[in-house]
Design a protein around this motif. Structure first.
Motif, PDB file in Angstrom:
ATOM      1  N   TYR A  27     -42.211  78.993  62.909  1.00 26.58           N
ATOM      2  CA  TYR A  27     -42.297  80.401  62.537  1.00 26.58           C
ATOM      3  C   TYR A  27     -41.320  80.801  61.427  1.00 26.58           C
ATOM      4  O   TYR A  27     -41.184  81.977  61.133  1.00 26.58           O
ATOM      5  CB  TYR A  27     -42.045  81.278  63.772  1.00 26.58           C
ATOM      6  CG  TYR A  27     -42.950  80.936  64.926  1.00 26.58           C
ATOM      7  CD1 TYR A  27     -44.332  81.061  64.807  1.00 26.58           C
ATOM      8  CD2 TYR A  27     -42.434  80.471  66.128  1.00 26.58           C
ATOM      9  CE1 TYR A  27     -45.166  80.739  65.867  1.00 26.58           C
ATOM     10  CE2 TYR A  27     -43.270  80.144  67.190  1.00 26.58           C
ATOM     11  CZ  TYR A  27     -44.634  80.279  67.049  1.00 26.58           C
ATOM     12  OH  TYR A  27     -45.449  79.956  68.092  1.00 26.58           O
ATOM     13  N   LYS A  28     -40.671  79.836  60.790  1.00 30.03           N
ATOM     14  CA  LYS A  28     -39.598  80.157  59.844  1.00 30.03           C
ATOM     15  C   LYS A  28     -40.040  80.988  58.653  1.00 30.03           C
ATOM     16  O   LYS A  28     -39.244  81.734  58.094  1.00 30.03           O
ATOM     17  CB  LYS A  28     -38.878  78.887  59.380  1.00 30.03           C
ATOM     18  CG  LYS A  28     -39.697  77.945  58.536  1.00 30.03           C
ATOM     19  CD  LYS A  28     -38.857  76.728  58.160  1.00 30.03           C
ATOM     20  CE  LYS A  28     -39.650  75.701  57.426  1.00 30.03           C
ATOM     21  NZ  LYS A  28     -39.973  76.011  56.068  1.00 30.03           N
ATOM     22  N   ASP A  29     -41.287  80.920  58.266  1.00 28.26           N
ATOM     23  CA  ASP A  29     -41.756  81.665  57.095  1.00 28.26           C
ATOM     24  C   ASP A  29     -42.341  83.036  57.434  1.00 28.26           C
ATOM     25  O   ASP A  29     -42.776  83.761  56.539  1.00 28.26           O
ATOM     26  CB  ASP A  29     -42.792  80.838  56.323  1.00 28.26           C
ATOM     27  CG  ASP A  29     -42.173  79.576  55.724  1.00 28.26           C
ATOM     28  OD1 ASP A  29     -40.985  79.628  55.347  1.00 28.26           O
ATOM     29  OD2 ASP A  29     -42.870  78.548  55.647  1.00 28.26           O
ATOM     30  N   GLU A  33     -40.627  90.993  61.914  1.00 26.93           N
ATOM     31  CA  GLU A  33     -41.542  91.667  62.843  1.00 26.93           C
ATOM     32  C   GLU A  33     -42.554  90.688  63.430  1.00 26.93           C
ATOM     33  O   GLU A  33     -42.862  90.749  64.624  1.00 26.93           O
ATOM     34  CB  GLU A  33     -42.268  92.829  62.146  1.00 26.93           C
ATOM     35  CG  GLU A  33     -41.377  93.997  61.786  1.00 26.93           C
ATOM     36  CD  GLU A  33     -40.494  93.769  60.545  1.00 26.93           C
ATOM     37  OE1 GLU A  33     -40.706  92.784  59.796  1.00 26.93           O
ATOM     38  OE2 GLU A  33     -39.583  94.577  60.337  1.00 26.93           O
ATOM     39  N   GLU A  34     -43.067  89.774  62.595  1.00 22.03           N
ATOM     40  CA  GLU A  34     -44.019  88.772  63.086  1.00 22.03           C
ATOM     41  C   GLU A  34     -43.348  87.822  64.082  1.00 22.03           C
ATOM     42  O   GLU A  34     -43.959  87.443  65.084  1.00 22.03           O
ATOM     43  CB  GLU A  34     -44.614  87.982  61.917  1.00 22.03           C
ATOM     44  CG  GLU A  34     -45.540  88.813  61.041  1.00 22.03           C
ATOM     45  CD  GLU A  34     -45.915  88.111  59.741  1.00 22.03           C
ATOM     46  OE1 GLU A  34     -47.107  88.201  59.355  1.00 22.03           O
ATOM     47  OE2 GLU A  34     -45.043  87.477  59.108  1.00 22.03           O
ATOM     48  N   GLY A  53     -33.070  92.285  65.497  1.00 19.84           N
ATOM     49  CA  GLY A  53     -32.528  92.170  64.147  1.00 19.84           C
ATOM     50  C   GLY A  53     -33.198  91.010  63.455  1.00 19.84           C
ATOM     51  O   GLY A  53     -34.226  90.506  63.921  1.00 19.84           O
ATOM     52  N   LYS A  54     -32.607  90.574  62.367  1.00 21.87           N
ATOM     53  CA  LYS A  54     -33.193  89.465  61.600  1.00 21.87           C
ATOM     54  C   LYS A  54     -33.260  88.172  62.394  1.00 21.87           C
ATOM     55  O   LYS A  54     -34.121  87.344  62.133  1.00 21.87           O
ATOM     56  CB  LYS A  54     -32.357  89.203  60.341  1.00 21.87           C
ATOM     57  CG  LYS A  54     -32.770  89.999  59.144  1.00 21.87           C
ATOM     58  CD  LYS A  54     -31.814  89.789  57.997  1.00 21.87           C
ATOM     59  CE  LYS A  54     -32.142  88.551  57.212  1.00 21.87           C
ATOM     60  NZ  LYS A  54     -31.363  88.494  55.953  1.00 21.87           N
ATOM     61  N   ILE A  71     -34.554  84.335  67.401  1.00 24.59           N
ATOM     62  CA  ILE A  71     -35.881  84.217  66.785  1.00 24.59           C
ATOM     63  C   ILE A  71     -35.784  83.402  65.493  1.00 24.59           C
ATOM     64  O   ILE A  71     -36.789  83.197  64.813  1.00 24.59           O
ATOM     65  CB  ILE A  71     -36.551  85.592  66.537  1.00 24.59           C
ATOM     66  CG1 ILE A  71     -35.699  86.485  65.644  1.00 24.59           C
ATOM     67  CG2 ILE A  71     -36.881  86.267  67.865  1.00 24.59           C
ATOM     68  CD1 ILE A  71     -36.382  87.785  65.214  1.00 24.59           C
ATOM     69  N   THR A  72     -34.557  82.938  65.187  1.00 20.33           N
ATOM     70  CA  THR A  72     -34.323  82.044  64.055  1.00 20.33           C
ATOM     71  C   THR A  72     -33.235  81.052  64.464  1.00 20.33           C
ATOM     72  O   THR A  72     -32.528  81.255  65.455  1.00 20.33           O
ATOM     73  CB  THR A  72     -33.827  82.801  62.800  1.00 20.33           C
ATOM     74  OG1 THR A  72     -32.524  83.331  63.077  1.00 20.33           O
ATOM     75  CG2 THR A  72     -34.792  83.902  62.366  1.00 20.33           C
ATOM     76  N   ARG A  73     -33.077  80.006  63.679  1.00 21.08           N
ATOM     77  CA  ARG A  73     -31.991  79.049  63.922  1.00 21.08           C
ATOM     78  C   ARG A  73     -30.642  79.754  63.811  1.00 21.08           C
ATOM     79  O   ARG A  73     -29.706  79.431  64.534  1.00 21.08           O
ATOM     80  CB  ARG A  73     -32.060  77.877  62.933  1.00 21.08           C
ATOM     81  CG  ARG A  73     -33.209  76.964  63.182  1.00 21.08           C
ATOM     82  CD  ARG A  73     -32.894  76.023  64.313  1.00 21.08           C
ATOM     83  NE  ARG A  73     -34.095  75.326  64.735  1.00 21.08           N
ATOM     84  CZ  ARG A  73     -34.306  74.904  65.949  1.00 21.08           C
ATOM     85  NH1 ARG A  73     -33.410  75.094  66.887  1.00 21.08           N
ATOM     86  NH2 ARG A  73     -35.415  74.278  66.268  1.00 21.08           N
ATOM     87  N   TRP A  74     -30.534  80.701  62.879  1.00 19.23           N
ATOM     88  CA  TRP A  74     -29.294  81.443  62.724  1.00 19.23           C
ATOM     89  C   TRP A  74     -29.012  82.267  63.989  1.00 19.23           C
ATOM     90  O   TRP A  74     -27.858  82.455  64.366  1.00 19.23           O
ATOM     91  CB  TRP A  74     -29.361  82.336  61.485  1.00 19.23           C
ATOM     92  CG  TRP A  74     -28.026  82.906  61.120  1.00 19.23           C
ATOM     93  CD1 TRP A  74     -27.652  84.207  61.252  1.00 19.23           C
ATOM     94  CD2 TRP A  74     -26.889  82.213  60.622  1.00 19.23           C
ATOM     95  NE1 TRP A  74     -26.344  84.374  60.851  1.00 19.23           N
ATOM     96  CE2 TRP A  74     -25.857  83.148  60.453  1.00 19.23           C
ATOM     97  CE3 TRP A  74     -26.637  80.879  60.299  1.00 19.23           C
ATOM     98  CZ2 TRP A  74     -24.600  82.799  59.978  1.00 19.23           C
ATOM     99  CZ3 TRP A  74     -25.383  80.545  59.820  1.00 19.23           C
ATOM    100  CH2 TRP A  74     -24.393  81.495  59.666  1.00 19.23           C
TER     101      TRP A  74
END
Length: 170
Positions: A27-29, A33-34, A53-54, A71-74
């Motif tokens: 889902y990285k791209d 919101e998606e 958040g991001k 929702i991200t690696r970060w």
């Protein structure tokens, strides 16, 4: 140290988070919101989403605590940072950080804080002093702004999102 056990989450919920985290690359791209939509669909939690958040989505566990899921690696790193800073900072600074109860790979459970910071000179001065205290103790308080703050019952400033803080020795 992360855990795959929780006193507040069921083993099914932990497994859902682990599956979600294992698929993050896919889902990285997507837009934030998606990613939030995909995360909510994958996890299928009954808890309400109270923010995002991001890098993370925040669920209200309805027991005085919140669950932050990456929702991200970060976002995974943000959760690790909050855990490490909370448990490795001086006690007099720890009282200004939202308490961390549990954490695992890609998730963290923290005390829920509801009250927003008033935007007036008294609290702006308190925020400046708090920032200086963190810096004096080797912590760079990135993102120390009102949206990431709340007030305790005693009207003390509590940082509710310190995932971007950085220990200077790191």
């Amino acid at each position: 140290m992360t855990s795959d056990k929780s006193n507040l989450l069921s083993s099914r919920e932990i497994q859902s988070i682990q599956l979600w985290i294992s698929k993050l690359k896919r889902y990285k791209d997507l837009s934030t919101e998606e990613k939030v939509i995909k995360c909510k669909r994958r996890l299928k939690f009954s808890y309400n989403v109270i923010g995002f958040g991001k890098h993370r989505i925040v669920y209200d566990l309805n027991n005085g605590y919140v669950l932050k899921v990456a929702i991200t690696r970060w976002g995974i790193e943000n959760n690790k940072t909050e855990y490490n800073i909370y448990y490795n900072c001086p006690e007099h600074l720890q009282i200004n950080l939202c308490p961390v109860l549990e954490h695992g790979d890609g998730w963290i459970i923290m005390k829920k804080a509801d009250t927003n910071i008033p935007v007036d000179s008294r609290f702006k001065d308190k925020i400046r002093k708090l920032k200086k205290e963190f810096i004096n103790h080797g912590i760079d308080p990135k993102d120390l702004w009102s949206a990431n703050l709340a007030l305790s019952e005693k009207l003390e400033i509590i940082v509710i999102d310190y995932g971007n803080f950085q220990k200077k020795d790191e």
